[in-house]
Enzyme design. Structure first.
Site, PDB file in Angstrom:
ATOM      1  N   ARG A  85       0.797  -1.223   0.000  1.00  0.00           N
ATOM      2  CA  ARG A  85       0.000   0.000   0.000  1.00  0.00           C
ATOM      3  C   ARG A  85       0.837   1.284   0.000  1.00  0.00           C
ATOM      4  O   ARG A  85       0.595   2.195  -0.777  1.00  0.00           O
ATOM      5  CB  ARG A  85      -0.919   0.043   1.234  1.00  0.00           C
ATOM      6  CG  ARG A  85      -2.187  -0.739   1.098  1.00  0.00           C
ATOM      7  CD  ARG A  85      -2.564  -1.352   2.426  1.00  0.00           C
ATOM      8  NE  ARG A  85      -1.587  -2.376   2.739  1.00  0.00           N
ATOM      9  CZ  ARG A  85      -1.696  -3.649   2.321  1.00  0.00           C
ATOM     10  NH1 ARG A  85      -2.749  -4.027   1.669  1.00  0.00           N
ATOM     11  NH2 ARG A  85      -0.737  -4.545   2.576  1.00  0.00           N
ATOM     12  N   THR A  86       1.801   1.347   0.903  1.00  0.00           N
ATOM     13  CA  THR A  86       2.512   2.617   1.065  1.00  0.00           C
ATOM     14  C   THR A  86       3.307   2.941  -0.196  1.00  0.00           C
ATOM     15  O   THR A  86       3.221   4.047  -0.736  1.00  0.00           O
ATOM     16  CB  THR A  86       3.434   2.552   2.306  1.00  0.00           C
ATOM     17  OG1 THR A  86       2.645   2.119   3.414  1.00  0.00           O
ATOM     18  CG2 THR A  86       4.033   3.913   2.618  1.00  0.00           C
ATOM     19  N   LYS A 138      26.719  -3.940  -1.289  1.00  0.00           N
ATOM     20  CA  LYS A 138      28.194  -3.920  -1.337  1.00  0.00           C
ATOM     21  C   LYS A 138      28.778  -3.255  -0.094  1.00  0.00           C
ATOM     22  O   LYS A 138      29.981  -3.027  -0.017  1.00  0.00           O
ATOM     23  CB  LYS A 138      28.667  -3.137  -2.567  1.00  0.00           C
ATOM     24  CG  LYS A 138      28.173  -3.654  -3.887  1.00  0.00           C
ATOM     25  CD  LYS A 138      28.637  -2.691  -4.997  1.00  0.00           C
ATOM     26  CE  LYS A 138      27.730  -2.762  -6.193  1.00  0.00           C
ATOM     27  NZ  LYS A 138      27.823  -1.540  -7.006  1.00  0.00           N
ATOM     28  N   ARG A 145      11.094   3.727   3.326  1.00  0.00           N
ATOM     29  CA  ARG A 145      10.699   2.830   4.418  1.00  0.00           C
ATOM     30  C   ARG A 145      11.921   2.015   4.784  1.00  0.00           C
ATOM     31  O   ARG A 145      12.699   1.613   3.912  1.00  0.00           O
ATOM     32  CB  ARG A 145       9.571   1.893   3.990  1.00  0.00           C
ATOM     33  CG  ARG A 145       9.338   0.774   4.999  1.00  0.00           C
ATOM     34  CD  ARG A 145       8.161  -0.086   4.675  1.00  0.00           C
ATOM     35  NE  ARG A 145       6.912   0.600   4.976  1.00  0.00           N
ATOM     36  CZ  ARG A 145       5.717   0.024   4.885  1.00  0.00           C
ATOM     37  NH1 ARG A 145       5.610  -1.248   4.501  1.00  0.00           N
ATOM     38  NH2 ARG A 145       4.626   0.691   5.169  1.00  0.00           N
ATOM     39  N   HIS A 181       4.693   5.739  11.592  1.00  0.00           N
ATOM     40  CA  HIS A 181       4.165   5.611  10.225  1.00  0.00           C
ATOM     41  C   HIS A 181       3.231   6.813  10.010  1.00  0.00           C
ATOM     42  O   HIS A 181       2.014   6.664   9.922  1.00  0.00           O
ATOM     43  CB  HIS A 181       3.429   4.285  10.080  1.00  0.00           C
ATOM     44  CG  HIS A 181       3.210   3.829   8.668  1.00  0.00           C
ATOM     45  ND1 HIS A 181       3.359   4.659   7.569  1.00  0.00           N
ATOM     46  CD2 HIS A 181       2.848   2.617   8.178  1.00  0.00           C
ATOM     47  CE1 HIS A 181       3.083   3.962   6.473  1.00  0.00           C
ATOM     48  NE2 HIS A 181       2.778   2.723   6.810  1.00  0.00           N
TER      49      HIS A 181
HETATM   50  N1   CP Z   1      -0.474  -0.109   5.763  1.00  0.00           N
HETATM   51  C1   CP Z   1       0.755  -0.339   5.257  1.00  0.00           C
HETATM   52  O1   CP Z   1       1.759   0.293   5.640  1.00  0.00           O
HETATM   53  O2   CP Z   1       0.767  -1.316   4.294  1.00  0.00           O
HETATM   54  P1   CP Z   1       2.067  -1.777   3.483  1.00  0.00           P
HETATM   55  O3   CP Z   1       2.989  -2.431   4.478  1.00  0.00           O
HETATM   56  O4   CP Z   1       1.566  -2.717   2.441  1.00  0.00           O
HETATM   57  O5   CP Z   1       2.705  -0.547   2.904  1.00  0.00           O
END
Ligand code: CP
Length: 323
Positions: free
Chosen positions: A72-73, A101, A122, A150
């Site tokens: 999603r993110t 590396k 992320r 998040h």
């Molecule tokens: N909600 C969320 O962060 O989903 P993903 O881990 O798929 O990005």
């Protein structure tokens, strides 16, 4: 020096002072005014035509750097970038980069900030987004750092609550599941202290909300803690379910003890308020039975859709910032 260059124009009703951030790292950095500015901008962008939207990131390049898996993110950010007329570079796993590396994370960020105008990232380690913001020449958007924060998920959660519950103030919200490792609940619990929410923390003893978060929230809001999921279902306006995060457990035996701690079924919702909404940041494993999906309570798939306008708003706001 950080300068916020947010300007008023015909497609942006926000004032220069409405949004103060130069990176999106943690919900702790957001004032209530900042949060409301993002939600307002998301609503504005959501009502634009595709042609109007496609001008907002024209000639901008956005790096999408995912050192940890995501559906999603990453993909809602990349959809948002393309819808706003920007271009995406990046990677969906670190194994194909020079990190393999031995290049340090800081060096990778410094290099990428020479290539792109904005950096979405992320990482599995808590604190990496803050480190990235310190070394990057360009704004950083944190798409999740370890079990820490998040913030973009929280903003889309608030957008969803506003849209489907009809208010942000005075909510009663139950957080269920892995409150220890769940970065989405850490960010959302903190954000809701701006809105006088009553918060119910429902988890096994070993997965309780970290003490520092509970104590901070308690300074502003009522908090109840329990292991019993059915106790507060009739009370809440929102039930925010979460996955038990296997990948964050140091010990698989401990995970196995709690992996089936909560499985929400349709039958458990008989005493819920008619308007009560069930949310989940997803992915789900088994914590919401699929028989809940077709009830009017379930809004977790609509919640994923909110990722687009909210991330469009954040990209737009940060594209006007000079670090
Ligand atoms: N909600 C969320 O962060 O989903 P993903 O881990 O798929 O990005």
């Amino acid at each position: 020096m950080h300068i916020n260059l947010l300007l008023m124009d015909s497609k942006n009703s926000l004032k220069k002072t409405d949004f103060s951030l130069t990176d999106v790292i943690s919900i702790y950095d957001f004032s209530k005014k900042d949060i409301l500015a993002v939600l307002k901008r998301a609503e504005e962008i959501d009502s634009m035509t595709p042609m109007q939207k496609s001008k907002l990131l024209e000639n901008k390049i956005v790096a999408s750097m995912f050192f940890e898996p995501s559906t999603r993110t990453r993909l809602s950010f990349e959809t948002a970038i393309q819808a706003l007329g920007g271009k995406v570079i990046g990677f969906a796993e670190a194994g194909i980069t020079s990190a393999k590396k031995g290049e340090t994370f800081s060096d990778t960020i410094k290099v990428m900030s020479n290539y792109a105008d904005l950096l979405v990232m992320r990482h599995p380690l808590s604190g990496t987004a803050r480190l990235a913001a310190e070394v990057s020449l360009k704004p950083i958007l944190n798409g999740g750092d370890g079990s820490n924060q998040h913030p973009t998920q929280t903003l889309l959660d608030l957008y969803t609550i506003k849209k489907f519950v009809g208010k942000l103030d005075n909510l009663k919200i139950g957080f269920v599941g892995d409150l220890k490792y769940g970065r989405t609940v850490h960010s959302l619990a903190t954000a809701l202290t701006h809105f006088n929410a009553t918060q119910y923390y429902i988890s096994p003893e070993s997965l309780k909300m970290p003490k520092h978060i509970t104590e901070e929230v308690q300074e502003k809001s009522k908090v109840y803690e329990t292991e019993d999921i059915e106790k507060f279902i009739p009370e809440v306006d929102v039930l925010y379910m979460t996955r038990i995060q296997k990948e964050r457990f140091p010990d698989e035996i401990e995970y196995n003890k709690v992996k089936n701690a909560y499985i929400l079924t349709k039958a458990m919702l008989v005493n819920a308020k008619k308007e009560m909404k069930v949310m989940h940041p997803l992915p789900r494993v088994n914590e919401i039975s699929t028989d809940v999906d077709d009830t009017p309570h379930a809004i977790y798939f609509q919640q994923t859709a909110a990722g687009i306008p909210v991330r469009e708003a954040l990209l737009d706001l940060l594209s006007k910032v000079k670090k």
